[in-house]
Design a protein around this motif. Structure first.
Motif, short mmCIF file in Angstrom:
data_model
loop_
_atom_site.label_atom_id
_atom_site.label_comp_id
_atom_site.label_asym_id
_atom_site.label_seq_id
_atom_site.Cartn_x
_atom_site.Cartn_y
_atom_site.Cartn_z
N ILE A 99 57.98 36.84 51.36
CA ILE A 99 57.14 36.21 50.34
C ILE A 99 56.61 34.87 50.84
CG2 ILE A 99 57.22 35.09 48.07
CD1 ILE A 99 57.04 38.10 47.87
N ASP A 100 57.47 34.10 51.48
CA ASP A 100 57.06 32.79 51.99
C ASP A 100 56.00 32.91 53.09
OD1 ASP A 100 58.83 31.73 50.23
OD2 ASP A 100 60.27 31.00 51.71
N GLU A 101 56.10 33.97 53.90
CA GLU A 101 55.11 34.19 54.94
C GLU A 101 53.74 34.52 54.34
OE1 GLU A 101 56.88 37.27 57.26
OE2 GLU A 101 58.14 35.90 58.44
N ILE A 102 53.74 35.28 53.25
CA ILE A 102 52.48 35.59 52.56
C ILE A 102 51.87 34.32 51.98
CG2 ILE A 102 51.48 36.85 50.60
CD1 ILE A 102 53.67 38.98 51.04
N HIS A 103 52.72 33.47 51.43
CA HIS A 103 52.26 32.19 50.88
C HIS A 103 51.61 31.35 51.98
CE1 HIS A 103 53.12 27.85 50.00
NE2 HIS A 103 52.52 28.18 48.88
N ALA A 104 52.25 31.27 53.14
CA ALA A 104 51.71 30.48 54.25
C ALA A 104 50.36 31.04 54.72
CB ALA A 104 52.71 30.46 55.40
N LYS A 105 50.25 32.36 54.74
CA LYS A 105 48.99 32.99 55.16
C LYS A 105 47.87 32.67 54.19
CE LYS A 105 47.08 37.48 56.54
NZ LYS A 105 47.37 38.92 56.70
N ASP A 106 48.18 32.68 52.90
CA ASP A 106 47.17 32.36 51.90
C ASP A 106 46.72 30.90 52.00
OD1 ASP A 106 46.63 34.76 50.70
OD2 ASP A 106 48.12 34.56 49.13
N LEU A 107 47.63 30.02 52.36
CA LEU A 107 47.25 28.62 52.54
C LEU A 107 46.23 28.47 53.66
CD1 LEU A 107 50.64 26.68 52.13
CD2 LEU A 107 48.72 26.78 50.53
N GLU A 108 46.37 29.27 54.69
CA GLU A 108 45.43 29.22 55.80
C GLU A 108 44.04 29.66 55.39
OE1 GLU A 108 46.98 31.55 58.98
OE2 GLU A 108 48.81 30.34 59.21
N PHE A 109 43.97 30.59 54.42
CA PHE A 109 42.69 31.14 53.99
C PHE A 109 41.75 30.04 53.51
CE2 PHE A 109 40.11 33.13 50.56
CZ PHE A 109 39.41 34.04 51.33
N CYS A 110 42.28 29.06 52.80
CA CYS A 110 41.45 27.98 52.26
C CYS A 110 41.77 26.63 52.90
CB CYS A 110 41.61 27.89 50.75
SG CYS A 110 40.80 29.21 49.83
N SER A 111 42.28 26.64 54.10
CA SER A 111 42.72 25.39 54.75
C SER A 111 41.60 24.35 54.93
CB SER A 111 43.37 25.69 56.09
OG SER A 111 42.50 26.40 56.94
N PRO A 112 40.31 24.73 55.03
CA PRO A 112 39.28 23.68 55.12
C PRO A 112 39.21 22.77 53.90
CG PRO A 112 38.41 25.75 55.94
CD PRO A 112 39.74 26.06 55.32
N PHE A 113 39.68 23.25 52.74
CA PHE A 113 39.73 22.38 51.58
C PHE A 113 40.96 21.49 51.67
CE2 PHE A 113 37.47 26.10 49.54
CZ PHE A 113 36.23 25.47 49.52
N ILE A 114 40.82 20.23 51.32
CA ILE A 114 41.91 19.28 51.49
C ILE A 114 43.04 19.56 50.50
CG2 ILE A 114 40.37 17.48 52.34
CD1 ILE A 114 40.66 16.14 49.56
N SER A 115 44.24 19.19 50.90
CA SER A 115 45.38 19.23 50.00
C SER A 115 45.55 17.87 49.36
CB SER A 115 46.65 19.64 50.74
OG SER A 115 46.90 18.74 51.81
N SER A 116 46.30 17.82 48.28
CA SER A 116 46.49 16.54 47.60
C SER A 116 47.50 15.69 48.34
CB SER A 116 46.97 16.78 46.16
OG SER A 116 48.33 17.20 46.16
N LYS A 117 47.36 14.40 48.19
CA LYS A 117 48.41 13.50 48.64
C LYS A 117 49.58 13.59 47.66
CE LYS A 117 45.02 10.26 50.56
NZ LYS A 117 44.44 8.89 50.48
N LEU A 118 50.74 13.08 48.07
CA LEU A 118 51.84 13.00 47.12
C LEU A 118 51.41 12.11 45.96
CD1 LEU A 118 54.92 12.69 49.49
CD2 LEU A 118 53.89 14.74 48.52
N ARG A 119 52.00 12.34 44.81
CA ARG A 119 51.50 11.66 43.62
C ARG A 119 51.53 10.14 43.76
NH1 ARG A 119 53.54 11.47 37.35
NH2 ARG A 119 51.48 11.10 36.47
N LYS A 120 52.55 9.64 44.39
CA LYS A 120 52.65 8.18 44.52
C LYS A 120 51.53 7.59 45.38
CE LYS A 120 55.96 8.54 48.39
NZ LYS A 120 55.09 7.94 49.42
N ASP A 121 50.89 8.43 46.20
CA ASP A 121 49.82 7.96 47.07
C ASP A 121 48.44 8.38 46.59
OD1 ASP A 121 51.74 6.92 48.88
OD2 ASP A 121 52.01 8.92 49.76
N SER A 122 48.37 9.16 45.50
CA SER A 122 47.09 9.68 45.01
C SER A 122 46.38 8.67 44.13
CB SER A 122 47.32 10.97 44.22
OG SER A 122 47.80 11.99 45.05
N LYS A 123 45.12 8.95 43.88
CA LYS A 123 44.35 8.13 42.96
C LYS A 123 44.85 8.34 41.53
CE LYS A 123 40.13 8.07 45.74
NZ LYS A 123 38.67 8.34 45.76
N GLN A 124 44.68 7.36 40.69
CA GLN A 124 45.04 7.49 39.30
C GLN A 124 44.03 8.39 38.59
OE1 GLN A 124 47.79 6.13 37.57
NE2 GLN A 124 48.47 5.75 39.67
#
Length: 562
Positions: A99-124
């Motif tokens: 299951i975790d391998e499938i999750h990792a593969k799906d993350l690659e599918f849309c990897s050009p879109f940025i991921s969020s920063k951790l909440r403490k470092d994100s914009k309000q």
């Protein structure tokens, strides 16, 4: 006069469906023969109900069995699995790794879109929103809707760029594709990553800016009290531009418009952004908006964003439907957000694991050569799903349905009865969490029927009047919930037909032909809104069988009167 019907209890996405007269679809797993004839006064209730209203005259005690010790229940499931699978812990590890391998593969599918920063470092978060609550005495939040017309998530330029790119791809039939969503006439889909990669590269910067400045901060603010965000980074695992073309949908079939049936999304959070306003109908119905009482709440309306560029958002695990768009064209952008944990041994959040365990069960179970092993595979997947998200009612429903199927192939009648009781307890836990799921109420009623049959075969004492009361109560609840969805404009015709035919067949088997007729008469006035060609064929067979049963009941009743 005698008529035999074969009731096939198929499992499609772990919900019960069936066909009669031996018409078996490829999803069918097991069968249960029912036969009935004129037997005189063998029924448990008097045949005196003048019409079927899909609601009870008094509030039935549907919660009477819900005083269940869940820890004890799960321990019994684990004991069952340990007795059937020699290396159960190793099997669990293998499933989670896959299951975790499938999750990792799906993350690659849309990897050009940025991921969020951790909440403490994100914009309000700067986006105003309102919370939408469940329809019950002690409501809980089930969604949000952005509320300030001056704060859209997407501006007009971004909306135009996205819609124009989608139009370009839809004109090229060879480039139109979808990996997992419902396909139906009048609906068009385009993966946002395909549009950004192959049609308009500017979409990458447009979407990434919206994610960083508005969407991720909004999601982190909204769900901070539901999800542990301490070391969580959100990311798009897929995003779809979806078009609902009501005019085209009506050309192909007699439908309630262009929409999507009730379903759950993969991922953790779903964000639904309106791209235009020139349409009638449409919107999103969350199952938890429905009334938990035995009445139809006429005030329930589908959720719609306040305008183009604005959004409705909910946990992906909230069961919902795209209500039929009845006129014009409705375009939306849906973002399915998953996440990873940055500073943990397990990078995959529990909510994500649960969603994927449920969605991949059927595919994984088909890899086994025997039905016995396939069912055990399903039980193990859904047991893991309850481990990672103990509050997930659907995981308990699927666990209960899998145990029910195992009970029906268990040769030892005493053991089969124990397993069926375990299955029903899982289903009742699911009902406590998801009381508005019509499929679940139908499945509980069917399971009580199975329990009654098994008890009779094994010589065990069981109160048939109490069982009859529970069966009828849950069938009526299933039909009431489907009726509510149908009135609002959701395509629930397949599940509605399943519950109707199951209930009608049950009543006929009790020689309650008046009640059976009142239930089955719905098939004479309702229409089918099939999702695809396979389901259309299956549903047509089911409806024809129901009409045959209805005619048999009328003929039998006429002969009795004579």
């Amino acid at each position: 006069m005698h008529l035999d019907y074969l009731l096939i209890l198929g499992v499609c996405a772990e919900s019960a469906a069936f066909s009669i007269n031996g018409l078996i679809s490829k999803n069918v797993a097991l069968s249960l023969s029912h036969s009935y004839s004129i037997r005189g006064s063998s029924h448990l209730r008097s045949s005196s109900i003048p019409s079927m209203q899909y609601e009870t005259s008094t509030q039935t005690k549907l919660n009477s069995d819900l005083n269940i010790n869940i820890q004890n229940l799960i321990e019994k499931v684990d004991i069952f699995l340990a007795g059937k699978i020699g290396s159960v812990e190793q099997e669990k590890e293998s499933i989670v790794k896959r299951i975790d391998e499938i999750h990792a593969k799906d993350l690659e599918f849309c990897s050009p879109f940025i991921s969020s920063k951790l909440r403490k470092d994100s914009k309000q978060n700067s986006i105003s929103y309102e919370r939408i609550y469940s329809n019950e005495e002690n409501p809980h939040p089930i969604a949000i809707r952005t509320t300030d017309v001056t704060q859209p998530l997407l501006d007009p330029y971004a909306i135009h760029a996205i819609r124009d790119a989608a139009e370009t791809q839809w004109r090229d039939k060879n480039k139109s594709s979808s990996r997992f969503t419902y396909q139906r006439k009048g609906n068009y889909e385009a993966h946002l990553i395909d549009l950004a990669t192959n049609v308009n590269p500017e979409l990458l910067s447009i979407v990434n800016t919206a994610l960083e400045d508005r969407i991720y901060p909004l999601v982190q603010d909204v769900y901070s009290d539901i999800i542990d965000l301490e070391d969580l980074s959100f990311q798009i695992y897929d995003s779809l531009v979806i078009r609902y073309n009501a005019t085209e949908a009506k050309l192909f079939s007699n439908t309630i418009g262009a929409g999507q049936p009730l379903h759950r999304d993969l991922g953790i959070v779903s964000v639904n952004i309106m791209l235009n306003e020139e349409f009638e109908g449409g919107g999103t119905l969350l199952e938890n908006q429905l009334s938990r009482n035995d009445v139809v709440d006429e005030s329930v309306e589908p959720l719609k964003p306040i305008g183009a560029g604005h959004a409705v958002s909910h946990l992906s695990s909230e069961r919902h439907a795209g209500v039929g768009t009845t006129d014009g064209v409705r375009d939306i952008l849906v973002m399915f957000l998953t996440a990873t944990r940055k500073n943990a041994d397990s990078k995959v959040p529990s909510l994500e694991r649960t969603a994927r365990l449920k969605s991949m069960t059927r595919k994984h179970s088909l890899e086994f050569g025997s039905n016995h092993d396939a069912i055990l595979c399903r039980i193990l997947h859904h047991r893991l799903a309850t481990k990672y998200t103990p509050t997930d009612g659907e995981a308990y429903q699927y666990l209960g349905m899998s145990l029910r199927d195992y009970a029906k192939i268990e040769e030892n009648q005493s053991h089969a009865l124990d397993i069926m009781l375990l299955a029903i307890r899982c289903l009742l836990v699911a009902f406590e969490r998801n009381p508005c799921d019509g499929r679940l109420s139908n499945n509980i009623a069917l399971s009580y029927e199975n329990l009654l049959s098994m008890a009779n075969k094994s010589g065990k004492s069981i109160d048939p009047i109490e069982m009859d009361s529970r069966i009828v109560s849950f069938y009526r609840r299933a039909m009431l919930l489907h009726q509510q969805c149908d009135k609002i404009g959701c395509d629930v015709s397949f599940d509605f037909d399943c519950a109707t035919l199951n209930f009608g067949l049950y009543e006929a088997n009790q020689d309650l032909f008046v009640e059976a007729i009142n239930v089955l008469e719905r098939f004479e006035s309702s229409v089918s809104y099939a999702t695809n060609e396979e389901r259309n064929e299956q549903q047509d067979r089911m409806r024809n069988d129901a009409l045959g049963l209805l005619e048999f009941c009328r003929r039998t009743l006429t002969n009795k009167i004579r």
